[in-house]
Design a protein around this motif. Structure first.
Motif, PDB file in Angstrom:
ATOM      1  N   UNK A 147     -21.524   5.717 -26.177  1.00 32.98           N
ATOM      2  CA  UNK A 147     -21.954   6.642 -25.109  1.00 32.98           C
ATOM      3  C   UNK A 147     -21.259   6.237 -23.808  1.00 32.98           C
ATOM      4  N   UNK A 148     -20.404   7.084 -23.292  1.00 36.60           N
ATOM      5  CA  UNK A 148     -19.635   6.757 -22.094  1.00 36.60           C
ATOM      6  C   UNK A 148     -19.632   7.919 -21.104  1.00 36.60           C
ATOM      7  N   UNK A 149     -19.296   7.594 -19.858  1.00 34.65           N
ATOM      8  CA  UNK A 149     -18.999   8.604 -18.847  1.00 34.65           C
ATOM      9  C   UNK A 149     -17.770   8.133 -18.082  1.00 34.65           C
ATOM     10  N   UNK A 150     -17.105   9.056 -17.415  1.00 33.04           N
ATOM     11  CA  UNK A 150     -15.877   8.738 -16.693  1.00 33.04           C
ATOM     12  C   UNK A 150     -15.985   9.141 -15.233  1.00 33.04           C
ATOM     13  N   UNK A 151     -15.238   8.431 -14.386  1.00 31.35           N
ATOM     14  CA  UNK A 151     -15.164   8.739 -12.956  1.00 31.35           C
ATOM     15  C   UNK A 151     -13.695   8.902 -12.590  1.00 31.35           C
ATOM     16  N   UNK A 152     -13.375   9.992 -11.913  1.00 34.33           N
ATOM     17  CA  UNK A 152     -11.984  10.291 -11.561  1.00 34.33           C
ATOM     18  C   UNK A 152     -11.919  10.770 -10.118  1.00 34.33           C
ATOM     19  N   UNK A 153     -10.869  10.334  -9.393  1.00 35.60           N
ATOM     20  CA  UNK A 153     -10.588  10.882  -8.073  1.00 35.60           C
ATOM     21  C   UNK A 153     -10.847   9.938  -6.933  1.00 35.60           C
ATOM     22  N   UNK A 154     -10.146  10.216  -5.799  1.00 38.14           N
ATOM     23  CA  UNK A 154     -10.334   9.476  -4.534  1.00 38.14           C
ATOM     24  C   UNK A 154     -10.252   7.964  -4.730  1.00 38.14           C
ATOM     25  N   UNK A 155      -9.277   7.526  -5.500  1.00 34.60           N
ATOM     26  CA  UNK A 155      -9.071   6.097  -5.710  1.00 34.60           C
ATOM     27  C   UNK A 155      -9.973   5.470  -6.742  1.00 34.60           C
ATOM     28  N   UNK A 156     -10.879   6.272  -7.354  1.00 34.61           N
ATOM     29  CA  UNK A 156     -11.776   5.754  -8.381  1.00 34.61           C
ATOM     30  C   UNK A 156     -11.330   6.299  -9.736  1.00 34.61           C
ATOM     31  N   UNK A 157     -11.216   5.431 -10.708  1.00 35.79           N
ATOM     32  CA  UNK A 157     -10.862   5.883 -12.044  1.00 35.79           C
ATOM     33  C   UNK A 157     -11.352   4.855 -13.049  1.00 35.79           C
ATOM     34  N   UNK A 158     -12.131   5.313 -14.015  1.00 43.03           N
ATOM     35  CA  UNK A 158     -12.638   4.387 -15.021  1.00 43.03           C
ATOM     36  C   UNK A 158     -13.544   5.074 -16.017  1.00 43.03           C
ATOM     37  N   UNK A 159     -13.718   4.401 -17.134  1.00 42.01           N
ATOM     38  CA  UNK A 159     -14.604   4.873 -18.194  1.00 42.01           C
ATOM     39  C   UNK A 159     -15.667   3.802 -18.398  1.00 42.01           C
ATOM     40  N   UNK A 160     -16.937   4.208 -18.403  1.00 46.60           N
ATOM     41  CA  UNK A 160     -18.041   3.267 -18.409  1.00 46.60           C
ATOM     42  C   UNK A 160     -19.001   3.568 -19.558  1.00 46.60           C
ATOM     43  N   UNK A 161     -19.578   2.497 -20.113  1.00 39.95           N
ATOM     44  CA  UNK A 161     -20.521   2.617 -21.216  1.00 39.95           C
ATOM     45  C   UNK A 161     -21.944   2.689 -20.685  1.00 39.95           C
ATOM     46  N   UNK A 162     -22.749   3.568 -21.271  1.00 38.30           N
ATOM     47  CA  UNK A 162     -24.155   3.657 -20.888  1.00 38.30           C
ATOM     48  C   UNK A 162     -24.850   2.321 -21.191  1.00 38.30           C
ATOM     49  N   UNK A 163     -25.424   1.645 -20.205  1.00 43.20           N
ATOM     50  CA  UNK A 163     -26.125   0.384 -20.466  1.00 43.20           C
ATOM     51  C   UNK A 163     -27.511   0.591 -21.059  1.00 43.20           C
TER      52      UNK A 163
END
Length: 262
Positions: A147-163
């Motif tokens: 289970x993951x979500x991603x963040x994109x834009x304005x210098x932020x970029x990454x894929x994160x796992x639901x804790x």
């Protein structure tokens, strides 16, 4: 004629600098719904996630019979590692089941079990019901993996796992390292996959009304898009930096005036 023109230009620059100042109004979270902070309907509470196609489910079967445990969960050492969270990804994959396009998983001895559209709790009950006519078991544990979500834009970029099962928008922002000073918090966008296709939700994360709205909780595979403020072009974050920039601009104007006008 030249002097009023320069004075007007300086006044215009001053007005632009003041309008481009970034204040706590632009950056603070959980603000009351006033002064252009929007309100959102208190109509949607957290809803349990419904299992979708291509979801990966980690399933463990608990029984008093060691052979039954070994059949569904592997050897004793593997079982202990998986329950404690110290097992390898390879061991985890052995007991992870993919929801196919027809909504079924293929489970040992049982065959197909339809889980699409069910909550995790409902899936647990369905699997237990399917196994009990065949073997004596105590219970079944079902968890989603990957289970993951991603963040994109304005210098932020990454894929994160639901804790954990539930992750809200503020927890997601914290996991991404918070939003930068020049991020436009009034126009956060989430791209979400649904049964009817992809949708985009746009909202103001500064509003306290977010907590009880449809925008508060994330779902697996959500993509959060962030964009910079227009004020970033001027690089003015406080009134003091605006004054400093104005003084510099004024000094530059005076130099030009003295050099070319007089």
């Amino acid at each position: 004629m030249q002097r009023p023109l320069i004075q007007n230009l300086l006044l215009l620059l001053f007005a632009i600098q003041l309008s481009s100042c970034i204040t706590t109004h632009h950056t603070n979270y959980l603000q009351e719904t006033k002064n252009f902070i929007p309100s959102y309907n208190d109509s949607v509470s957290y809803q349990d996630y419904l299992i979708k196609e291509d979801d990966r489910l980690f399933i463990q079967v608990y029984s008093m019979d060691d052979k039954t445990n070994a059949l569904f969960n592997g050897s004793g050492s593997q079982n202990t590692q998986l329950m404690s969270g110290t097992g390898s990804n390879q061991n985890l994959d052995l007991f992870t089941y993919i929801v196919h396009s027809d909504g079924n998983i293929i489970f040992p001895l049982v065959g197909e079990i339809y889980l699409k559209g069910k909550t995790i709790r409902q899936a647990k009950d369905f699997i237990e019901t399917a196994i009990k006519p065949i073997l004596v078991i105590n219970s079944v544990d079902v968890r989603m993996v990957g289970r993951t979500f991603s963040v994109i834009g304005a210098g932020k970029s990454g894929k994160f796992t639901f804790p954990r099962e539930k992750v809200n928008i503020y927890q997601a922002i914290a996991m991404a390292g918070d939003l930068g000073f020049y991020v436009d918090r009034s126009k956060i966008k989430i791209l979400r996959e649904t049964e009817n296709g992809s949708i985009i939700k746009t909202f103001d994360v500064r509003s306290i009304d977010i907590i009880n709205s449809e925008y508060y909780y994330l779902e697996p595979n959500d993509v959060i898009f962030i964009q910079p403020l227009k004020e970033q072009f001027f690089g003015v974050s406080t009134i003091w930096s605006a004054i400093s920039t104005l003084v510099t601009t004024y000094s530059f104007g005076v130099i030009i005036y003295n050099s070319f006008i007089k």
